[in-house]
Scaffold this motif. Structure first.
Motif, short mmCIF file in Angstrom:
data_model
loop_
_atom_site.label_atom_id
_atom_site.label_comp_id
_atom_site.label_asym_id
_atom_site.label_seq_id
_atom_site.Cartn_x
_atom_site.Cartn_y
_atom_site.Cartn_z
N MET A 1 0.43 5.68 0.05
CA MET A 1 -0.35 6.76 0.36
C MET A 1 0.13 8.08 0.64
O MET A 1 1.84 8.07 0.57
CB MET A 1 -1.53 6.14 1.62
CG MET A 1 -0.76 6.17 2.75
SD MET A 1 -2.06 6.05 4.31
CE MET A 1 -1.09 5.57 5.60
N LEU B 1 -5.85 14.14 3.01
CA LEU B 1 -5.37 12.71 1.73
C LEU B 1 -5.37 13.24 0.83
O LEU B 1 -6.37 13.39 0.01
CB LEU B 1 -5.96 11.20 2.31
CG LEU B 1 -6.39 10.68 1.10
CD1 LEU B 1 -5.10 9.82 1.86
CD2 LEU B 1 -7.14 9.07 1.99
N GLU C 1 -7.62 8.97 -4.97
CA GLU C 1 -7.06 10.47 -5.39
C GLU C 1 -7.92 11.58 -5.76
O GLU C 1 -9.20 11.72 -6.29
CB GLU C 1 -6.33 10.15 -7.18
CG GLU C 1 -5.90 12.30 -7.42
CD GLU C 1 -5.28 11.28 -8.94
OE1 GLU C 1 -4.58 12.29 -9.34
OE2 GLU C 1 -4.87 9.90 -9.40
N LYS D 1 0.87 -0.75 0.16
CA LYS D 1 -0.47 0.39 -0.31
C LYS D 1 0.93 1.48 -0.17
O LYS D 1 1.77 1.21 0.85
CB LYS D 1 -0.87 0.04 1.20
CG LYS D 1 -1.92 1.38 1.34
CD LYS D 1 -2.77 1.19 2.69
CE LYS D 1 -3.52 0.19 2.92
NZ LYS D 1 -4.82 -0.02 4.02
N LYS E 1 -3.82 10.81 -2.15
CA LYS E 1 -3.69 10.25 -2.98
C LYS E 1 -3.40 8.11 -2.32
O LYS E 1 -2.81 8.52 -0.83
CB LYS E 1 -2.97 10.10 -3.93
CG LYS E 1 -2.80 8.72 -5.23
CD LYS E 1 -2.23 8.96 -6.14
CE LYS E 1 -2.36 8.46 -7.59
NZ LYS E 1 -1.35 8.68 -8.22
N ILE E 2 -4.05 7.26 -2.49
CA ILE E 2 -3.67 5.95 -2.51
C ILE E 2 -3.72 5.29 -3.32
O ILE E 2 -4.08 5.27 -4.43
CB ILE E 2 -4.53 5.59 -1.06
CG1 ILE E 2 -5.00 5.98 0.27
CG2 ILE E 2 -4.53 4.02 -0.79
CD1 ILE E 2 -6.05 5.91 1.13
N GLU E 3 -3.06 3.77 -3.18
CA GLU E 3 -2.14 3.41 -4.38
C GLU E 3 -3.00 1.58 -3.89
O GLU E 3 -1.49 1.40 -2.38
CB GLU E 3 -1.26 3.34 -5.25
CG GLU E 3 -1.79 4.45 -6.01
CD GLU E 3 0.13 4.85 -6.89
OE1 GLU E 3 -0.21 5.64 -7.88
OE2 GLU E 3 0.99 4.08 -7.02
#
Length: 269
Positions: A194, A205, A218, A192, A207-209
């Motif tokens: 972020m 926040l 995003e 993960k 972005k998270i992938e």
């Protein structure tokens, strides 16, 4: 700054080496300008679930007043849909949430409106809202007291590591932002990733992938000029009854089939 403390707690709760402090860069970054949520703050995120599964989610603070217990409270609106401007949203929610200092207490909801698909928004009756809140509290208590899950077996000496980088300039759909990257890594594989930014209101926040399954979230837009967008029914309009309280929440997932929903008014048989 309660948001900073929550984010730091989440980061520190992740598996990490004893000699690493992944929150240090984050704390330094946030201390240079992060602020508590304010009236008018809003942010829209783009979810990519892989392929054509793309949705948008908007969170906004659109009002302030005292709740029925005399506490300071804010009206928070949430919308989900397939268009970034929330044209014909799949679902809308507006809730009056207590506020303690800088913290928005999402566990202290005193009024709730929900609209799904083509159904007009309706307010939950006091009895229906009480049931939903009690159920959520019971589930949270159950999760808190549940025995810890047995971790997956990994080769001896292999442990997930949480690491953070230095503040960088991150390109997003909302423009280029200062952000701190935080990664959870197993051996050489990123599980993960972020990016957290002091410039993004409400959640901080950017972005998270999750590379393994191709999912990402995003920031698409954000601002400080939010206005109420949900059409509130008249005070004497039928409310969601107790027996339909859970059914409405089950209709909130972002897909076209949930747009029809249930007939939940007090005129329902």
């Amino acid at each position: 700054m309660r948001t900073l403390l929550v984010v730091a707690a989440v980061v520190l709760a992740l598996p990490t080496r004893a000699d690493a402090n992944p929150a240090r860069e984050l704390v330094q970054h946030m201390s240079r300008g992060a602020r508590p949520a304010r009236m008018g703050d809003w942010v829209t995120y783009r979810f990519n679930g892989g392929g054509t599964r793309v949705y948008y989610w908007r969170l906004a603070v659109v009002g302030e007043e005292k709740d029925k217990e005399g506490r300071d409270a804010v009206w928070v609106e949430m919308e989900a849909g397939t268009h970034p401007a929330m044209k014909s949203p799949l679902s809308q929610m507006r809730m009056l949430v207590a506020r303690e200092g800088d913290e928005i207490r999402y566990d202290a909801i005193s009024r709730l409106y929900i609209g799904t698909g083509f159904n007009p928004p309706q307010e939950y009756s006091d009895e229906a809202l009480e049931q939903v809140v009690k159920k959520q509290q019971a589930e949270a208590e159950k999760d808190k007291n549940a025995p810890p899950e047995k971790p997956a077996k990994l080769p001896q000496g292999v442990k997930p590591v949480t690491r953070s980088g230095k503040e960088t300039r991150l390109m997003t759909l909302a423009g280029t932002l200062p952000a701190v990257p935080v990664e959870v890594v197993l051996k050489n594989t990123v599980i993960k990733r972020m990016w957290l930014s002091r410039e993004i209101p409400l959640l901080n926040l950017a972005k998270i992938e999750i590379p393994g399954i191709g999912h990402a979230m995003e920031v698409a837009e954000y601002g400080i000029d939010a206005k109420p967008r949900m059409r509130i029914p008249a005070p004497d309009a039928p409310k969601i009854k107790l027996e339909y309280a859970d059914a409405i929440l089950d209709d909130l997932p972002g897909d076209a089939e949930s747009a029809h929903g249930h007939d939940t008014s007090e005129d329902s048989p």
